[in-house]
Design an enzyme around this catalytic site. Sequence first.
Site, PDB file in Angstrom:
ATOM      1  N   ALA A 198       1.000  -1.237   0.022  1.00 58.10           N
ATOM      2  CA  ALA A 198       0.115  -0.067  -0.031  1.00 58.10           C
ATOM      3  C   ALA A 198       0.662   1.304  -0.024  1.00 58.10           C
ATOM      4  O   ALA A 198       0.684   2.275  -0.734  1.00 58.10           O
ATOM      5  CB  ALA A 198      -1.000  -0.004   1.172  1.00 58.10           C
ATOM      6  N   TYR A 199       1.825   1.352   0.753  1.00 55.72           N
ATOM      7  CA  TYR A 199       2.865   2.308   0.872  1.00 55.72           C
ATOM      8  C   TYR A 199       3.558   2.607  -0.483  1.00 55.72           C
ATOM      9  O   TYR A 199       3.417   3.763  -0.977  1.00 55.72           O
ATOM     10  CB  TYR A 199       3.713   2.145   1.916  1.00 55.72           C
ATOM     11  CG  TYR A 199       4.764   3.094   2.039  1.00 55.72           C
ATOM     12  CD1 TYR A 199       4.871   4.481   2.837  1.00 55.72           C
ATOM     13  CD2 TYR A 199       6.161   2.637   1.597  1.00 55.72           C
ATOM     14  CE1 TYR A 199       5.808   5.415   2.713  1.00 55.72           C
ATOM     15  CE2 TYR A 199       7.242   3.896   1.697  1.00 55.72           C
ATOM     16  CZ  TYR A 199       7.193   5.131   2.146  1.00 55.72           C
ATOM     17  OH  TYR A 199       8.028   5.774   2.106  1.00 55.72           O
ATOM     18  N   ALA A 200       3.977   1.639  -0.902  1.00 48.99           N
ATOM     19  CA  ALA A 200       4.710   1.658  -2.344  1.00 48.99           C
ATOM     20  C   ALA A 200       3.704   2.220  -3.492  1.00 48.99           C
ATOM     21  O   ALA A 200       4.167   2.989  -4.383  1.00 48.99           O
ATOM     22  CB  ALA A 200       5.546   0.540  -2.681  1.00 48.99           C
TER      23      ALA A 200
ATOM     24  N   MET B 218       1.275   4.339  -3.303  1.00 50.87           N
ATOM     25  CA  MET B 218       1.144   5.742  -2.942  1.00 50.87           C
ATOM     26  C   MET B 218       2.375   6.344  -3.668  1.00 50.87           C
ATOM     27  O   MET B 218       2.438   7.351  -4.178  1.00 50.87           O
ATOM     28  CB  MET B 218       0.964   6.190  -1.742  1.00 50.87           C
ATOM     29  CG  MET B 218      -0.104   5.242  -1.032  1.00 50.87           C
ATOM     30  SD  MET B 218      -1.627   5.438  -1.750  1.00 50.87           S
ATOM     31  CE  MET B 218      -2.442   4.136  -0.728  1.00 50.87           C
TER      32      MET B 218
END
Length: 255
Positions: A159-161, A163
């Site tokens: 999820a972080y990557a 974004m």
Amino acid sequence: MTPRIGKIALVTGGSRGLGRSTTLALAKVGIDTVFTYHTQAAQAAEVVREVERLGAHAVALPLDVSDVASFAHFTDRLREILRFTWSRTHLDILVNNAGIGLTGPIESVSEDMFDRLMSVHLKGVFFLTQAVLPVLADGGRIVNLSTGLTRFALPGYAAYAMMKGGIEVFTRYLAKELGPRGISVNTVAPGAIETDFGGGVVRDNIALNKIIASQTALGRVGLPDDIGPVIAALVSDDNRWINAQRIEASGGMFL
């Protein structure tokens, strides 16, 4: 002290970690800064003192980068500070750095976690940049922070990557649309860095730290002060022709 009339940067998340390193690196090359902080007022005040010891000037402003509704007021406050502190109407540099570290395997990522990551790392960056663009001088610079995790994949960071992958696309579109104003826009993508980001896992988990170091060409995990000088160099006049690029600063991770 009386501020010089030179370049002025806005750095989000400047009270700690990479934002602090960036603010201090800019001060060392004579660039003054308005930097934001979320809750760490005491840390922000110490960064202001450190900048002044370096002979530059800084102002700390509170900002929640996930609160898009607050950006108009923040921009008004920014204009006031520029006018009263520097007798200026415009910034020269914007560094979108502020972030949060939330991780988990894909099957356990909640909608709330996903939305929190998006509001800070993607939506917030888009709309804060939009709000600040009228205050950014023609010929200025924008640097967006991404991550090495858009090039290589590690479990728990999907999820972080995602974004940050969006930020890299946003960088290219900004460069295209702002080209007529002479504004260059680039992405700096750090590798694993020893900060309190994500609960300080890279810094404090000795086993993980050793694994990352063993997979890095330069043989160690990155430090915050490996990144700030990269950003300071990127916004220098000598690098004015670099535009729409993703620059990874990872010491050579996973080559």
